[in-house]
Write a protein that holds these residues in place. Sequence first.
Motif, short mmCIF file in Angstrom:
data_model
loop_
_atom_site.label_atom_id
_atom_site.label_comp_id
_atom_site.label_asym_id
_atom_site.label_seq_id
_atom_site.Cartn_x
_atom_site.Cartn_y
_atom_site.Cartn_z
N GLY A 9 -13.07 6.69 199.98
CA GLY A 9 -11.86 5.87 200.10
C GLY A 9 -11.93 4.64 199.22
O GLY A 9 -10.94 4.24 198.60
N TRP A 10 -13.11 4.04 199.11
CA TRP A 10 -13.31 2.87 198.25
C TRP A 10 -13.11 3.24 196.78
O TRP A 10 -12.64 2.43 196.00
N LEU A 11 -13.49 4.45 196.39
CA LEU A 11 -13.35 4.86 194.99
C LEU A 11 -11.92 5.25 194.63
O LEU A 11 -11.45 4.94 193.54
N ILE A 12 -11.25 5.93 195.53
CA ILE A 12 -9.92 6.45 195.21
C ILE A 12 -8.84 5.38 195.37
O ILE A 12 -7.86 5.37 194.63
N ALA A 13 -8.99 4.48 196.31
CA ALA A 13 -7.97 3.46 196.57
C ALA A 13 -7.63 2.58 195.35
O ALA A 13 -6.46 2.24 195.17
N PRO A 14 -8.58 2.20 194.51
CA PRO A 14 -8.22 1.34 193.37
C PRO A 14 -7.28 1.99 192.36
O PRO A 14 -6.69 1.31 191.54
N MET A 15 -7.10 3.30 192.44
CA MET A 15 -6.20 3.96 191.49
C MET A 15 -4.78 3.42 191.60
O MET A 15 -4.05 3.42 190.62
N VAL A 16 -4.39 2.93 192.77
CA VAL A 16 -3.06 2.37 192.94
C VAL A 16 -2.86 1.20 191.98
O VAL A 16 -1.79 1.04 191.40
N TRP A 17 -3.89 0.39 191.78
CA TRP A 17 -3.79 -0.74 190.88
C TRP A 17 -4.11 -0.37 189.44
O TRP A 17 -3.58 -0.96 188.51
N LEU A 18 -4.99 0.57 189.25
CA LEU A 18 -5.44 0.88 187.89
C LEU A 18 -4.49 1.79 187.12
O LEU A 18 -4.37 1.66 185.91
N LEU A 19 -3.82 2.71 187.80
CA LEU A 19 -2.97 3.67 187.09
C LEU A 19 -1.83 3.02 186.30
O LEU A 19 -1.59 3.44 185.16
N PRO A 20 -1.10 2.04 186.83
CA PRO A 20 -0.02 1.48 186.02
C PRO A 20 -0.49 0.85 184.71
O PRO A 20 0.20 0.93 183.70
N SER A 21 -1.66 0.27 184.69
CA SER A 21 -2.15 -0.34 183.45
C SER A 21 -2.96 0.63 182.59
O SER A 21 -3.29 0.32 181.46
N ALA A 22 -3.26 1.80 183.12
CA ALA A 22 -4.05 2.78 182.37
C ALA A 22 -3.24 3.48 181.29
O ALA A 22 -3.79 3.90 180.28
N ARG A 23 -1.95 3.61 181.49
CA ARG A 23 -1.01 4.25 180.57
C ARG A 23 -1.50 5.60 180.08
O ARG A 23 -1.53 6.54 180.83
N SER A 24 -1.92 5.71 178.83
CA SER A 24 -2.31 7.01 178.28
C SER A 24 -3.65 7.51 178.82
O SER A 24 -3.95 8.68 178.68
N ALA A 25 -4.43 6.64 179.42
CA ALA A 25 -5.73 7.04 179.96
C ALA A 25 -5.66 7.38 181.45
O ALA A 25 -6.69 7.58 182.08
N ALA A 26 -4.46 7.46 182.02
CA ALA A 26 -4.31 7.70 183.46
C ALA A 26 -4.95 9.02 183.88
O ALA A 26 -5.67 9.07 184.88
N VAL A 27 -4.71 10.06 183.13
CA VAL A 27 -5.28 11.37 183.49
C VAL A 27 -6.80 11.33 183.42
O VAL A 27 -7.48 11.86 184.30
N LEU A 28 -7.32 10.68 182.40
CA LEU A 28 -8.76 10.56 182.26
C LEU A 28 -9.35 9.76 183.42
O LEU A 28 -10.40 10.13 183.97
N MET A 29 -8.68 8.70 183.82
CA MET A 29 -9.17 7.88 184.92
C MET A 29 -9.20 8.67 186.23
O MET A 29 -10.18 8.62 186.97
N VAL A 30 -8.15 9.42 186.50
CA VAL A 30 -8.12 10.25 187.71
C VAL A 30 -9.24 11.28 187.65
O VAL A 30 -9.94 11.51 188.63
N ALA A 31 -9.43 11.90 186.50
CA ALA A 31 -10.48 12.91 186.35
C ALA A 31 -11.86 12.31 186.56
O ALA A 31 -12.71 12.90 187.24
N VAL A 32 -12.10 11.13 185.99
CA VAL A 32 -13.42 10.50 186.12
C VAL A 32 -13.70 10.11 187.57
O VAL A 32 -14.78 10.37 188.10
N LEU A 33 -12.72 9.49 188.24
CA LEU A 33 -12.94 9.08 189.63
C LEU A 33 -13.12 10.27 190.56
O LEU A 33 -13.99 10.26 191.43
N THR A 34 -12.33 11.33 190.37
CA THR A 34 -12.52 12.50 191.22
C THR A 34 -13.83 13.21 190.89
O THR A 34 -14.47 13.78 191.77
N TYR A 35 -14.25 13.16 189.63
CA TYR A 35 -15.55 13.72 189.26
C TYR A 35 -16.68 12.98 189.96
O TYR A 35 -17.62 13.59 190.47
#
Length: 101
Positions: free
Chosen positions: A7-33
């Motif tokens: 929960g601690w790892l996945i929850a920050p995606m709410v804040w990180l995804l809007p500023s990730a822009r083109s790296a959003a998919v990579l960020m989701v992949a890395v955190l789920t990995y």
Amino acid sequence: MKAVLAGWLIAPMVWLLPSARSAAVLMVAVLTYVVAECDLAHVIAGSVEAAYAVLRSHAAVQDYLLRFFAPTLPGNVVGGVALVGLLNHASIAPEMTGRDG
């Protein structure tokens, strides 16, 4: 504890995804990995494997609900809410110290 950490790892995606822009998919992949590699329990990120076991008849639906979903959901909620609470408090803490009483 594994669910709280997930929960601690996945929850920050709410804040990180809007500023990730083109790296959003990579960020989701890395955190789920990281969640998968550390063998953490997350209701969404970990459900695929558990649901696949149910669909392949390697596990019963009751096993999925009682052994995975029921203990994982509260842990994810506690971990995610604790992190969100800390982040929200940290963002307004400087304003709170300037007030009287």
